[in-house]
Write a protein that holds these residues in place. Structure first.
Motif, PDB file in Angstrom:
ATOM      1  N   VAL A 227       0.822  -1.221   0.000  1.00 47.53           N
ATOM      2  CA  VAL A 227       0.000   0.000   0.000  1.00 47.53           C
ATOM      3  C   VAL A 227       0.854   1.270   0.000  1.00 47.53           C
ATOM      4  N   SER A 228       2.095   1.146   0.436  1.00 43.91           N
ATOM      5  CA  SER A 228       2.964   2.331   0.436  1.00 43.91           C
ATOM      6  C   SER A 228       3.197   2.838  -0.989  1.00 43.91           C
TER       7      SER A 228
ATOM      8  N   ASP B 122      -5.885   1.050   8.817  1.00 45.43           N
ATOM      9  CA  ASP B 122      -6.121  -0.395   8.891  1.00 45.43           C
ATOM     10  C   ASP B 122      -5.442  -1.111   7.719  1.00 45.43           C
ATOM     11  N   LEU B 123      -5.569  -0.524   6.523  1.00 44.36           N
ATOM     12  CA  LEU B 123      -4.975  -1.152   5.342  1.00 44.36           C
ATOM     13  C   LEU B 123      -3.452  -1.145   5.422  1.00 44.36           C
ATOM     14  N   MET B 124      -2.899  -0.068   5.981  1.00 42.87           N
ATOM     15  CA  MET B 124      -1.433   0.001   6.106  1.00 42.87           C
ATOM     16  C   MET B 124      -0.943  -1.056   7.083  1.00 42.87           C
ATOM     17  N   ARG B 125      -1.626  -1.164   8.231  1.00 46.89           N
ATOM     18  CA  ARG B 125      -1.226  -2.175   9.223  1.00 46.89           C
ATOM     19  C   ARG B 125      -1.380  -3.570   8.646  1.00 46.89           C
ATOM     20  N   ASN B 126      -2.522  -3.791   7.966  1.00 46.11           N
ATOM     21  CA  ASN B 126      -2.775  -5.092   7.367  1.00 46.11           C
ATOM     22  C   ASN B 126      -1.704  -5.449   6.336  1.00 46.11           C
TER      23      ASN B 126
ATOM     24  N   GLY C 203       1.305  -4.756   6.634  1.00 41.01           N
ATOM     25  CA  GLY C 203       2.587  -4.917   7.327  1.00 41.01           C
ATOM     26  C   GLY C 203       3.463  -3.682   7.262  1.00 41.01           C
ATOM     27  N   LEU C 204       2.850  -2.534   7.010  1.00 40.10           N
ATOM     28  CA  LEU C 204       3.647  -1.316   6.889  1.00 40.10           C
ATOM     29  C   LEU C 204       3.961  -0.762   8.271  1.00 40.10           C
ATOM     30  N   GLN C 205       5.218  -0.440   8.472  1.00 39.43           N
ATOM     31  CA  GLN C 205       5.639   0.234   9.706  1.00 39.43           C
ATOM     32  C   GLN C 205       5.092   1.657   9.643  1.00 39.43           C
ATOM     33  N   ILE C 206       4.227   2.019  10.616  1.00 37.11           N
ATOM     34  CA  ILE C 206       3.589   3.324  10.493  1.00 37.11           C
ATOM     35  C   ILE C 206       4.413   4.414  11.179  1.00 37.11           C
ATOM     36  N   GLU C 207       4.855   5.350  10.358  1.00 31.95           N
ATOM     37  CA  GLU C 207       5.587   6.523  10.841  1.00 31.95           C
ATOM     38  C   GLU C 207       4.639   7.716  10.767  1.00 31.95           C
ATOM     39  N   ALA C 208       5.088   8.841  11.311  1.00 31.88           N
ATOM     40  CA  ALA C 208       4.227  10.034  11.334  1.00 31.88           C
ATOM     41  C   ALA C 208       3.805  10.460   9.930  1.00 31.88           C
ATOM     42  N   ASP C 209       4.658  10.216   8.935  1.00 32.41           N
ATOM     43  CA  ASP C 209       4.343  10.695   7.581  1.00 32.41           C
ATOM     44  C   ASP C 209       3.843   9.590   6.649  1.00 32.41           C
ATOM     45  N   SER C 210       3.606   8.375   7.187  1.00 34.05           N
ATOM     46  CA  SER C 210       3.229   7.252   6.308  1.00 34.05           C
ATOM     47  C   SER C 210       1.953   7.522   5.526  1.00 34.05           C
ATOM     48  N   LEU C 211       0.941   8.048   6.222  1.00 28.58           N
ATOM     49  CA  LEU C 211      -0.363   8.240   5.586  1.00 28.58           C
ATOM     50  C   LEU C 211      -0.262   9.256   4.449  1.00 28.58           C
ATOM     51  N   VAL C 212       0.374  10.386   4.749  1.00 30.57           N
ATOM     52  CA  VAL C 212       0.505  11.433   3.738  1.00 30.57           C
ATOM     53  C   VAL C 212       1.262  10.908   2.532  1.00 30.57           C
TER      54      VAL C 212
END
Ligand code: MN
Ligand code: MN
Length: 477
Positions: free
Chosen positions: A102-103, A325-329, A331-340
């Protein structure tokens, strides 16, 4: 100066090679596709007849998604790749996970499932001259004269004193009574209505729904017997008391089923096609997705007709839950800027209808650029008003990508604007999603009678909207 004179054959060849022709969809379809288009229209007609409120739309979307293997995200086990989320019963999201992380970005189609209507006021019931009425407050852009002297239904939800939620629906079953808003007879309306501007001829405070006329039997000096009988009927049927109507959302909508329009059945006439025609097209295309390249999301939003405000509208951040949810699913390591960063890499469609050119009102349209009915799904690069004010003006690169996707999938499409530049304008959810960094553009079928109780869509335009959305999800680059 000697200039070459072209033969008729050369002329035609040049024309074919250089000009973009605007041709109706129907003759361009294969026999198989014509059949598919009509079948799609039949299924859509069922949906649009049942989904008359945002809550009803959510329920139908959830049921259809669950039948196709979509599971609420919080209940999901390992290995699932088809998810659904609902928000306060008025917005819903579906997702199918893709082959790439998803990244790399996702694909979103966002439509809205609210539609212009009359809501009941907080203290709706009153009696006047031995008739009972309901006070209304209109929602979204309506022309008030559309709503008088026609059969109306009541749909919605009431929460009782003990918190129990009661779904209410009156006026759709052929055995049910319907409701109506009375209009003044022409014999007496010359001054009160006839000499006024059309927007002022029917004040909102006169949009009162007739709901009863039989006084309850009792002692001579008792008052408001009609209102009391109506409250008694509501109590017997649903266990309601008057105060329950304060914690309620009851919507007055046109009564009756969608209909084919025209002797050839070319059109569908129905309430709420802005924007449930796009909701159904995005639903149909995501339900059929198997394993797309890119994770694909369909968002069905509320409150677009009143500016996308509120916590179920496009300005709200509720759908970020879906994305996290999709990022976690994934397996993405969530950082402060991941969503953006994910959103900046994403592509989206603001799935919304546009205005088709009405032959009777050509003066508000620009014929070279407004959408033609029956000529396919319309891409609207920018909406807004005046000098593109408040517009999400999609980038040429993104329009180019879509053009290649559609031309490779035999989608019949047109590019248009909504009316003459100085005439008016309108907006969609596009600019609110664009704020989050993704590429987005408005796409949907042209309608006639938009925002009326009986909106008209051409069956081939509805089918091409579905084909355009499916091609977007399935594009392999
Ligand atoms: Mn719309
Ligand atoms: Mn609208």
């Amino acid at each position: 100066m000697n200039e070459k004179r072209f033969s008729k054959t050369e002329w035609k060849r040049l024309e074919k090679g250089l000009c973009r022709s605007r041709r109706p969809v129907w003759p361009q379809l294969t026999a198989k596709d014509r059949k598919k288009a009509l079948l799609y229209a039949d299924k859509y007609k069922y949906f649009i007849g049942k989904a008359k409120t945002e809550r009803e739309s959510v329920n139908i979307i959830v049921n259809m998604a669950q039948e196709k293997g979509f599971v609420p995200f919080e209940q999901v086990g390992p290995g699932s790749d088809r998810f659904l989320w609902t928000f306060r019963g008025k917005a819903v999201a579906l997702a199918v996970t893709g082959k790439v992380p998803v990244s790399n970005g996702i694909r979103i189609i966002a439509s809205h499932i609210d539609a212009p209507r009359l809501d009941l006021k907080q203290n709706p019931i009153y009696e006047d001259l031995e008739m009972a009425f309901l006070k209304t407050h209109y929602y979204g852009g309506i022309k008030k004269f559309h709503w008088v002297a026609r059969p109306l239904a009541i749909h919605g939800l009431v929460l009782k004193g003990d918190g129990e939620a009661i779904p209410v629906e009156f006026g759709e079953n052929p055995d049910d009574p319907v409701f109506t808003i009375n209009d003044l007879l022409p014999h007496l309306s010359r001054k009160v209505q006839g000499e006024k501007k059309i927007s002022e001829a029917i004040p909102a405070e006169k949009l009162n729904v007739l709901i009863g006329g039989l006084p309850l039997l009792g002692p001579e000096d008792m008052k408001d017997g009609v209102k009391l009988r109506i409250l008694r009927i509501l109590n017997e049927r649903y266990g309601l008391v008057e105060e329950d109507l304060i914690s309620a959302e009851l919507e007055i909508v046109p009564a009756g089923d969608p209909r084919d329009v025209g002797l050839d059945g070319a059109f569908i006439g129905a309430y709420g096609q802005d924007d449930r025609s796009c909701a159904y097209a995005s639903l149909s295309s995501i339900l059929e997705l198997e394993r797309p390249l890119v994770t694909s999301v369909a968002l069905f939003l509320d409150k677009e007709e009143i500016g996308s405000d509120g916590n179920t509208g496009a300005k709200s951040s509720f759908f970020e839950v879906v994305l996290y949810d999709l990022m976690r699913n994934g397996g993405l390591q969530i950082e402060a800027d991941s969503l953006v960063r994910m959103l900046i890499a994403s592509k989206a469609i603001s799935a919304d209808v546009t205005a088709g050119i009405d032959p009777d009102y050509k003066e508000v349209h620009e014929e070279h650029n407004d959408a033609l009915i029956g000529h396919g799904v319309c891409l609207t690069k920018y909406t807004g008003s005046g000098g593109k004010c408040s517009a999400n003006d999609a980038h040429a690169e993104y329009v180019n990508w879509l053009r290649r996707v559609w031309n490779g999938s035999k989608v019949v499409w047109q590019a248009g604007e909504l009316g003459k530049v100085d005439e008016g304008g309108g907006g969609t959810v596009a600019k609110y999603l664009a704020q989050r960094g993704l590429d987005i553009v408005d796409i949907g079928p042209p309608l006639l009678n938009m925002h009326s109780p009986f909106e008209i869509a051409h069956k081939t335009d509805l089918y091409m909207t579905y084909r355009a959305f499916a091609a977007f999800y399935n594009a392999e680059d």
